[in-house]
Design an enzyme around this catalytic site. Structure first.
Site, PDB file in Angstrom:
ATOM      1  N   GLY A  49       0.840  -1.177   0.000  1.00 56.81           N
ATOM      2  CA  GLY A  49       0.000   0.000   0.000  1.00 56.81           C
ATOM      3  C   GLY A  49       0.880   1.234   0.000  1.00 56.81           C
ATOM      4  O   GLY A  49       2.065   1.165   0.360  1.00 56.81           O
ATOM      5  N   GLN A  54       2.885  10.106   1.084  1.00 57.83           N
ATOM      6  CA  GLN A  54       4.198   9.460   1.084  1.00 57.83           C
ATOM      7  C   GLN A  54       5.027   9.844  -0.135  1.00 57.83           C
ATOM      8  O   GLN A  54       6.238   9.638  -0.139  1.00 57.83           O
ATOM      9  CB  GLN A  54       4.051   7.939   1.160  1.00 57.83           C
ATOM     10  CG  GLN A  54       3.524   7.472   2.503  1.00 57.83           C
ATOM     11  CD  GLN A  54       3.421   5.979   2.544  1.00 57.83           C
ATOM     12  OE1 GLN A  54       2.397   5.408   2.181  1.00 57.83           O
ATOM     13  NE2 GLN A  54       4.499   5.342   2.965  1.00 57.83           N
ATOM     14  N   CYS A 102       6.806   0.320   6.805  1.00 55.59           N
ATOM     15  CA  CYS A 102       6.307   1.487   6.077  1.00 55.59           C
ATOM     16  C   CYS A 102       7.389   1.953   5.107  1.00 55.59           C
ATOM     17  O   CYS A 102       8.565   2.035   5.479  1.00 55.59           O
ATOM     18  CB  CYS A 102       5.965   2.598   7.072  1.00 55.59           C
ATOM     19  SG  CYS A 102       5.306   4.087   6.302  1.00 55.59           S
ATOM     20  N   LEU A 103       6.971   2.263   3.892  1.00 50.97           N
ATOM     21  CA  LEU A 103       7.933   2.756   2.901  1.00 50.97           C
ATOM     22  C   LEU A 103       8.560   4.081   3.328  1.00 50.97           C
ATOM     23  O   LEU A 103       9.654   4.410   2.890  1.00 50.97           O
ATOM     24  CB  LEU A 103       7.248   2.909   1.539  1.00 50.97           C
ATOM     25  CG  LEU A 103       6.712   1.612   0.914  1.00 50.97           C
ATOM     26  CD1 LEU A 103       5.975   1.923  -0.384  1.00 50.97           C
ATOM     27  CD2 LEU A 103       7.825   0.606   0.691  1.00 50.97           C
ATOM     28  N   HIS A 144      -3.665   1.299   7.893  1.00 45.98           N
ATOM     29  CA  HIS A 144      -2.335   1.916   7.880  1.00 45.98           C
ATOM     30  C   HIS A 144      -2.306   3.079   6.883  1.00 45.98           C
ATOM     31  O   HIS A 144      -1.820   4.170   7.200  1.00 45.98           O
ATOM     32  CB  HIS A 144      -1.300   0.845   7.502  1.00 45.98           C
ATOM     33  CG  HIS A 144       0.093   1.337   7.358  1.00 45.98           C
ATOM     34  ND1 HIS A 144       1.090   1.027   8.257  1.00 45.98           N
ATOM     35  CD2 HIS A 144       0.687   2.115   6.412  1.00 45.98           C
ATOM     36  CE1 HIS A 144       2.226   1.589   7.872  1.00 45.98           C
ATOM     37  NE2 HIS A 144       2.004   2.261   6.747  1.00 45.98           N
ATOM     38  N   GLU A 145      -2.832   2.842   5.686  1.00 39.96           N
ATOM     39  CA  GLU A 145      -2.804   3.884   4.644  1.00 39.96           C
ATOM     40  C   GLU A 145      -3.731   5.044   4.991  1.00 39.96           C
ATOM     41  O   GLU A 145      -3.382   6.204   4.752  1.00 39.96           O
ATOM     42  CB  GLU A 145      -3.141   3.293   3.276  1.00 39.96           C
ATOM     43  CG  GLU A 145      -2.189   2.209   2.796  1.00 39.96           C
ATOM     44  CD  GLU A 145      -0.717   2.579   2.859  1.00 39.96           C
ATOM     45  OE1 GLU A 145      -0.368   3.775   2.766  1.00 39.96           O
ATOM     46  OE2 GLU A 145       0.116   1.660   3.000  1.00 39.96           O
ATOM     47  N   HIS A 148      -2.049   7.500   7.191  1.00 44.25           N
ATOM     48  CA  HIS A 148      -1.167   8.438   6.481  1.00 44.25           C
ATOM     49  C   HIS A 148      -1.929   9.688   6.033  1.00 44.25           C
ATOM     50  O   HIS A 148      -1.378  10.792   6.052  1.00 44.25           O
ATOM     51  CB  HIS A 148      -0.531   7.786   5.247  1.00 44.25           C
ATOM     52  CG  HIS A 148       0.696   7.002   5.539  1.00 44.25           C
ATOM     53  ND1 HIS A 148       1.837   7.555   6.080  1.00 44.25           N
ATOM     54  CD2 HIS A 148       0.971   5.687   5.359  1.00 44.25           C
ATOM     55  CE1 HIS A 148       2.761   6.624   6.212  1.00 44.25           C
ATOM     56  NE2 HIS A 148       2.259   5.478   5.788  1.00 44.25           N
TER      57      HIS A 148
END
Length: 179
Positions: A49, A54, A102-103, A144-145, A148
């Site tokens: 995701g 991000q 996480c990226l 999670h997304e 963000h």
């Protein structure tokens, strides 16, 4: 499609609440290109995701997809979902352990709890409403997304930092375990 630069923890834009996407904006060619680039970036970085902030775009958009991902082995595949102006409704109060990475926080994992079952309501890439019931890992990824989009990182949700680990140590000591 282009792979976009993923910003990392410490960049203040990861802590902002994102703006709603207007319906007219969805149809614009530059927005459609952005959506394709966001998907491409997620895949290039082996993410399951990614959210618009991000890549330094403060819009309420995220994408999720689980397909034979080396960062999350042994997860059931889940088709691509593009969620614009998403909302999540909790379907079950039951929470499950979630080991997340996480990226925007590369090389780090940590354990927290997320709702096991949710309903995702959003617009798709054509501006059409949709609803999906998600459970287990896809539900975790969507939560999670969505965080963000509200300026929240997974480490903010951790009740105990004892499980915060580099990925190599996670793989050696924690993979498949809970505290």
């Amino acid at each position: 499609m282009a792979s976009l630069e993923v910003i990392r923890m410490g960049n203040p834009n990861l802590r902002n609440v994102c703006e709603t996407v207007e319906i007219e904006e969805i149809q614009r060619p530059e927005f459609q290109t952005f959506l394709k680039n966001l998907v491409s970036t997620m895949r290039d970085k082996n993410g399951v995701g990614i959210a618009a902030p991000q890549v330094d775009v403060l819009k309420r958009v995220f994408v999720i997809e689980i397909e034979d991902n080396p960062r999350y082995p042994n997860r059931v595949n889940f088709p691509i979902v593009i969620a614009i102006n998403p909302e999540i409704e909790v379907v079950s109060d039951q929470k499950i352990d979630s080991w997340e990475g996480c990226l925007s926080i590369p090389g780090i994992r940590g354990q927290l709890k997320r709702h096991q079952k949710i309903r995702l309501k959003a617009l798709n890439e054509d501006g059409e409403n949709f609803e999906l019931e998600l459970e287990n890992f896809p539900a975790i990824v969507a939560q999670h997304e969505l965080d963000h989009l509200n300026g929240v990182l997974f480490i903010d949700r951790m009740e105990d930092l004892k499980t915060l680990a580099f990925e190599e140590e996670y793989n050696s000591y924690w993979l498949g375990k809970s505290i």
